[in-house]
Design a protein around this motif. Structure first.
Motif, PDB file in Angstrom:
ATOM      1  N   TRP A  20       0.823  -1.209   0.000  1.00  0.00           N
ATOM      2  CA  TRP A  20       0.000   0.000   0.000  1.00  0.00           C
ATOM      3  C   TRP A  20       0.859   1.263   0.000  1.00  0.00           C
TER       4      TRP A  20
ATOM      5  N   GLU B 144      -6.515  -8.102   6.076  1.00  0.00           N
ATOM      6  CA  GLU B 144      -5.625  -6.937   6.187  1.00  0.00           C
ATOM      7  C   GLU B 144      -6.200  -5.686   5.533  1.00  0.00           C
ATOM      8  N   HIS B 145      -6.974  -5.880   4.478  1.00  0.00           N
ATOM      9  CA  HIS B 145      -7.522  -4.728   3.769  1.00  0.00           C
ATOM     10  C   HIS B 145      -8.838  -4.238   4.368  1.00  0.00           C
ATOM     11  N   LYS B 146      -9.348  -4.959   5.360  1.00  0.00           N
ATOM     12  CA  LYS B 146     -10.633  -4.586   5.964  1.00  0.00           C
ATOM     13  C   LYS B 146     -10.388  -3.625   7.124  1.00  0.00           C
TER      14      LYS B 146
ATOM     15  N   LEU C 179      -4.192   1.400   3.869  1.00  0.00           N
ATOM     16  CA  LEU C 179      -4.183  -0.040   4.081  1.00  0.00           C
ATOM     17  C   LEU C 179      -5.299  -0.744   3.319  1.00  0.00           C
ATOM     18  N   ARG C 180      -6.373  -0.042   3.034  1.00  0.00           N
ATOM     19  CA  ARG C 180      -7.480  -0.653   2.292  1.00  0.00           C
ATOM     20  C   ARG C 180      -7.066  -1.060   0.885  1.00  0.00           C
ATOM     21  N   THR C 181      -5.988  -0.457   0.368  1.00  0.00           N
ATOM     22  CA  THR C 181      -5.549  -0.788  -0.994  1.00  0.00           C
ATOM     23  C   THR C 181      -4.723  -2.072  -1.042  1.00  0.00           C
ATOM     24  N   GLY C 182      -4.442  -2.672   0.128  1.00  0.00           N
ATOM     25  CA  GLY C 182      -3.515  -3.802   0.183  1.00  0.00           C
ATOM     26  C   GLY C 182      -3.902  -4.973  -0.693  1.00  0.00           C
ATOM     27  N   LYS C 183      -5.176  -5.369  -0.676  1.00  0.00           N
ATOM     28  CA  LYS C 183      -5.599  -6.537  -1.458  1.00  0.00           C
ATOM     29  C   LYS C 183      -5.432  -6.298  -2.955  1.00  0.00           C
TER      30      LYS C 183
END
Length: 231
Positions: free
Chosen positions: A140, A166-168, A174-178
């Motif tokens: 991210w 992790e993205h939740k 951090l939401r962009t991780g997936k």
């Protein structure tokens, strides 16, 4: 593996060493990870397809020493310091020579979280590592997606993982991780890198040692499966 703490190239490193290792695993380790190192090494020793040595070196300023460039933080106001280049230089020019490895000995670089991103970034900088284990890497990180689209990796094998929760999060970075980890896997595959992406159960702060061990084990398995694995 036998465990020894020793000074190497100016840093107090922890080495879990096999009698006749077939490859060496290099891991940047923060103080928050030290308690899990023995557990990680034990899992690697139990399941590795060949004898390996794990070399852990300390990272005292996590956000400065492992970030590839300066940018905003996901938490707090202190930005990332962008000193990954100096850390990689130290590994290549000081740590590896101090280890006095045989020229044919393959090296794997890996780590968790920002150390995972650092390891991924290193694949675009050098071909010194035959495999990389990027476990829950901080993909991210600002502009990381732009960076990988414009650069070619130099490593043959890359392990990626992420926790399925992790993205939740409410954190917009951090939401962009997936989406970012999926894009990372696709980009590596497009570039001809043997890549796997493993989804772990839980968030970012669960089973760090076990997840890192799994990444290193996958890398060791790929190297051991080559027709001439260490030539």
């Amino acid at each position: 593996m036998s465990q020894v703490a020793t000074d190497l190239a100016g840093k107090h490193c922890t080495i879990f060493s096999a009698d006749a290792p077939a490859c060496v695993l290099i891991q940047p380790t923060g103080t928050h990870e030290l308690a899990g190192l023995a557990e990680e090494a034990a899992q690697i020793q139990q399941h590795a397809p060949c004898d390996v040595s794990l070399v852990s070196f300390p990272v005292t300023d996590w956000n400065r020493e492992l970030s590839p460039w300066s940018t905003r933080q996901a938490f707090g106001s202190e930005p990332f310091g962008g000193n990954a280049g100096e850390t990689l230089r130290w590994i290549l020019e000081e740590l590896l020579p101090a280890l006095a490895l045989p020229k044919t000995m393959p090296c794997v670089l890996g780590g968790y979280s920002l150390a995972g991103l650092f390891s991924l970034w290193a694949t675009y900088q050098t071909n010194a590592f035959q495999a990389v284990a990027a476990c829950s890497p901080s993909v991210w990180f600002d502009d990381w997606d732009t960076y990988i689209a414009a650069h070619e990796p130099k490593t043959s094998y890359v392990y990626l993982s992420l926790g399925n929760k992790e993205h939740k999060t409410r954190n917009p970075l951090l939401r962009t991780g997936k989406a970012r980890i999926l894009a990372q896997a696709e980009r590596l595959t497009q570039c001809g890198v043997n890549t796997t992406l493993e989804w772990n159960s839980g968030n970012h702060f669960q089973d760090n040692a076990a997840r890192t061990a799994k990444g290193f084990l996958w890398c060791a398995e790929q190297l051991a499966g080559q027709e001439k694995p260490y030539a």
